[in-house]
Design a protein around this motif. Structure first.
Motif, PDB file in Angstrom:
ATOM      1  N   ALA A 122       0.770  -1.110  -0.064  1.00  0.00           N
ATOM      2  CA  ALA A 122       0.062  -0.072   0.165  1.00  0.00           C
ATOM      3  C   ALA A 122       0.644   1.250  -0.019  1.00  0.00           C
ATOM      4  O   ALA A 122       0.335   2.422  -0.509  1.00  0.00           O
ATOM      5  CB  ALA A 122      -0.889  -0.134   1.231  1.00  0.00           C
ATOM      6  N   LEU A 125       1.296   2.681  -3.343  1.00  0.00           N
ATOM      7  CA  LEU A 125      -0.091   3.302  -3.953  1.00  0.00           C
ATOM      8  C   LEU A 125      -0.127   4.842  -3.287  1.00  0.00           C
ATOM      9  O   LEU A 125      -0.536   5.919  -3.802  1.00  0.00           O
ATOM     10  CB  LEU A 125      -1.162   2.579  -3.624  1.00  0.00           C
ATOM     11  N   ILE A 126       0.293   4.994  -2.208  1.00  0.00           N
ATOM     12  CA  ILE A 126       0.350   6.173  -1.225  1.00  0.00           C
ATOM     13  C   ILE A 126       1.268   7.116  -1.913  1.00  0.00           C
ATOM     14  O   ILE A 126       0.844   8.237  -2.147  1.00  0.00           O
ATOM     15  CB  ILE A 126       0.688   5.930  -0.009  1.00  0.00           C
ATOM     16  N   SER A 131      -3.979   6.846  -3.787  1.00  0.00           N
ATOM     17  CA  SER A 131      -4.927   6.350  -2.705  1.00  0.00           C
ATOM     18  C   SER A 131      -6.208   7.340  -2.150  1.00  0.00           C
ATOM     19  O   SER A 131      -6.846   6.953  -1.215  1.00  0.00           O
ATOM     20  CB  SER A 131      -4.221   5.873  -1.392  1.00  0.00           C
ATOM     21  N   ARG A 134     -10.092   6.348  -1.568  1.00  0.00           N
ATOM     22  CA  ARG A 134     -10.102   4.819  -2.000  1.00  0.00           C
ATOM     23  C   ARG A 134     -10.389   3.919  -0.375  1.00  0.00           C
ATOM     24  O   ARG A 134      -9.723   4.615   0.660  1.00  0.00           O
ATOM     25  CB  ARG A 134      -8.891   4.158  -2.435  1.00  0.00           C
ATOM     26  N   MET A 136      -9.221   1.008   1.624  1.00  0.00           N
ATOM     27  CA  MET A 136      -8.058   0.125   1.317  1.00  0.00           C
ATOM     28  C   MET A 136      -7.623  -0.387   2.847  1.00  0.00           C
ATOM     29  O   MET A 136      -8.018   0.000   3.667  1.00  0.00           O
ATOM     30  CB  MET A 136      -7.136   0.488   0.630  1.00  0.00           C
ATOM     31  N   ILE A 146      -1.892   5.222   5.620  1.00  0.00           N
ATOM     32  CA  ILE A 146      -2.916   5.003   4.671  1.00  0.00           C
ATOM     33  C   ILE A 146      -4.049   6.124   4.977  1.00  0.00           C
ATOM     34  O   ILE A 146      -4.622   6.814   4.238  1.00  0.00           O
ATOM     35  CB  ILE A 146      -3.638   3.732   4.842  1.00  0.00           C
ATOM     36  N   ALA A 151      -6.906   7.902   2.394  1.00  0.00           N
ATOM     37  CA  ALA A 151      -7.456   6.737   2.201  1.00  0.00           C
ATOM     38  C   ALA A 151      -8.479   6.209   3.326  1.00  0.00           C
ATOM     39  O   ALA A 151      -8.362   6.988   4.295  1.00  0.00           O
ATOM     40  CB  ALA A 151      -6.759   5.618   1.744  1.00  0.00           C
ATOM     41  N   TRP A 164      -9.354  -2.027  -7.364  1.00  0.00           N
ATOM     42  CA  TRP A 164      -8.073  -2.172  -6.268  1.00  0.00           C
ATOM     43  C   TRP A 164      -8.808  -3.374  -5.689  1.00  0.00           C
ATOM     44  O   TRP A 164      -9.736  -3.663  -5.199  1.00  0.00           O
ATOM     45  CB  TRP A 164      -8.284  -1.115  -5.613  1.00  0.00           C
ATOM     46  N   THR A 166      -6.810  -4.918  -1.969  1.00  0.00           N
ATOM     47  CA  THR A 166      -5.483  -4.739  -0.954  1.00  0.00           C
ATOM     48  C   THR A 166      -5.875  -6.055   0.111  1.00  0.00           C
ATOM     49  O   THR A 166      -7.109  -6.046   0.394  1.00  0.00           O
ATOM     50  CB  THR A 166      -5.514  -3.430  -0.356  1.00  0.00           C
TER      51      THR A 166
END
Length: 190
Positions: A122, A125-126, A131, A134, A136, A146, A151, A164, A166
């Protein structure tokens, strides 16, 4: 249903984005599940050295566990692949600041192609700034990251949000592997 799903991903290309210190099981188990279902998994590294050896987390000391990059991220675009897999371990933290890694992740996300991240995956993605907004999950140690990225963190083994998927980590590998095969199969529908 099983046979239909497997037919759905025959020949689909999945990039596995890996750097030194990747969590071996988080690469090998999903890779095996995808390949068994007919997908082609390509190891994508971040630098020329990765063509020789990308060391697994347990291989950072002396273990022989290593993989070789078949492609380098600088040469990859979203058009080359049908999905992206980002295993965890220390790898995400070492590759997350790479501009080509960020570009590639953004291209895959913009194209709405399946994005699969487990554990510390993750973090990539960050850093790619995809993100925000989203839903997750990820490793317990990056829950704050996160949330700080905008997110919506979910304390669940697997979180699916659009294209996605995760997962929290190793304990959720079997469910993650099943989920990503199903997600990839659902994108193959005509």
């Amino acid at each position: 249903l099983g046979a239909m799903q497997q037919g759905g991903i025959e020949g689909k290309r999945v990039a596995a984005l890996v750097g030194d210190g990747f969590e071996e099981a988080e690469l090998e188990q999903p890779r095996r599940a995808l390949e068994t279902a007919g997908a082609i998994v390509t190891i994508v590294g971040v630098n020329e050295r990765a063509r020789q050896r990308i060391r697994g987390k347990r291989g950072l000391d002396e273990s022989p566990v290593a993989v070789r990059a078949e492609e380098l991220v600088v040469d990859c675009t979203a058009e080359d692949f049908d999905a992206l897999l980002i295993p965890g371990g220390q790898s995400p933290d070492s590759i997350r600041t790479d501009h080509d890694v960020q570009r590639f992740v953004r291209e895959i996300d913009t194209a709405k192609k399946p994005l699969f991240a487990i554990g510390h995956g993750a973090q990539v993605l960050i850093s790619a700034q995809v993100s925000r907004g989203r839903m997750m999950t990820g490793s317990a140690s990056i829950i704050d990251d996160i949330r700080n990225a905008g997110a919506l963190y979910r304390e669940q083994p697997i979180v699916q949000d659009g294209h996605w998927v995760t997962a929290r980590g190793i304990a959720d590998l079997a469910q993650f592997s099943r989920s990503i095969v199903e997600r990839l199969a659902s994108t193959a529908a005509p």
